[in-house]
Design an enzyme around this catalytic site. Sequence first.
Site, PDB file in Angstrom:
ATOM      1  CG  ASP A  47      -1.831   1.204   1.252  1.00 43.30           C
ATOM      2  OD1 ASP A  47      -2.710   1.285   0.375  1.00 43.30           O
ATOM      3  OD2 ASP A  47      -1.652   2.083   2.127  1.00 43.30           O
ATOM      4  CE1 TYR A  52       0.588   7.695   3.030  1.00 45.54           C
ATOM      5  CE2 TYR A  52       1.112   5.503   2.205  1.00 45.54           C
ATOM      6  CZ  TYR A  52       0.216   6.387   2.784  1.00 45.54           C
ATOM      7  OH  TYR A  52      -1.036   5.940   3.115  1.00 45.54           O
ATOM      8  CE  LYS A  81      -3.660   4.940   0.530  1.00 45.42           C
ATOM      9  NZ  LYS A  81      -2.274   4.479   0.658  1.00 45.42           N
ATOM     10  CG  HIS A 114      -4.293  10.087   0.504  1.00 45.50           C
ATOM     11  ND1 HIS A 114      -2.939   9.984   0.291  1.00 45.50           N
ATOM     12  CD2 HIS A 114      -4.512   9.544   1.722  1.00 45.50           C
ATOM     13  CE1 HIS A 114      -2.368   9.412   1.349  1.00 45.50           C
ATOM     14  NE2 HIS A 114      -3.298   9.137   2.225  1.00 45.50           N
TER      15      HIS A 114
END
Length: 315
Positions: A47, A52, A81, A114
């Site tokens: 994921d 990130y 995302k 997201h």
Amino acid sequence: MANEIGSFELNTGAKIPSVGLGTWQAAPGVVGDAVAAAVKIGYLHIDCASRYGNEIEIGKVLKKLFEDGVVKREKLFITSKIWLTELDPPDVPEALNRTLQDLQLDYVDLYLMHWPVRLKKGTADFKPENIMPIDIPSTWKAMEALYDSGKARAIGVSNFSTKKLSDLVENARVPPAVNQVECHPSWQQHKLHEFCKSKGIHLSGYSPLGSPGTTWVKADVLKSPVLETVAKELGKSPAQTALRWGLQMGHSVLPKSTNEARIKENFDVLGWSIPKEMFGKFSEIEQARLVQGTSFVHETLSPYKTLDELWDGEI
């Protein structure tokens, strides 16, 4: 309850592996080793998210795993995302192209919105003045085009309340395959679960252990007396028991860790189950949402004046 819950079927017909490795807050320099270790242990679901900041490193590791014959691309399920600064429809395809470039992939198995929140393009922080009005149906149309192109094999959302998901489903040509949300024994999301089930949308649970490594989320989900008691009776760890609870609830779980021993422990959730009488005890656990999205709420500058509006009462 069958012991094996290795995957769940999406409304696209694809199978989503039931346990995935979460990569949120996995620092560059560490995340690559975690992904490599996870795949070698047997994880088939990773994921990711552009936010990130570690997709380039993950991409390098994936490329090596494929080249070394450790795993074939088609066996892995990769989620990413789109971030909140890219939700203007013309920006959506470019955002996915960038993620594909970073991950060194031709397609992702799942691409998610997201949050139901839009931020000003080019901004990096959550200041209220950066919050923009959002047109979810228009962004979703752009997501549907990515699904049509094959670059996203499935599309979905994250952090959507039952109401926001319901509104989206009413307008969507391609229904969302997944809603990825916070879900663990201390935030069980029963209402959302039931709605997703009724519409054929898969619920995927992030922070399934309550984010024990996160400094700004104060919670002891794994120290719940109910969880500790059940775990002890089963001879499992509280983390394994919390993850197994999620699978038996019918959703995939995305535990995050960069510690190889814990990555392995978190994967040992198949081949055994929580008996019905013990499973019922989970209803006694006090409920509290940990990830609240307070940054996206503002009396004058945000479409969401209160947390209640952001979550439509599910708070």
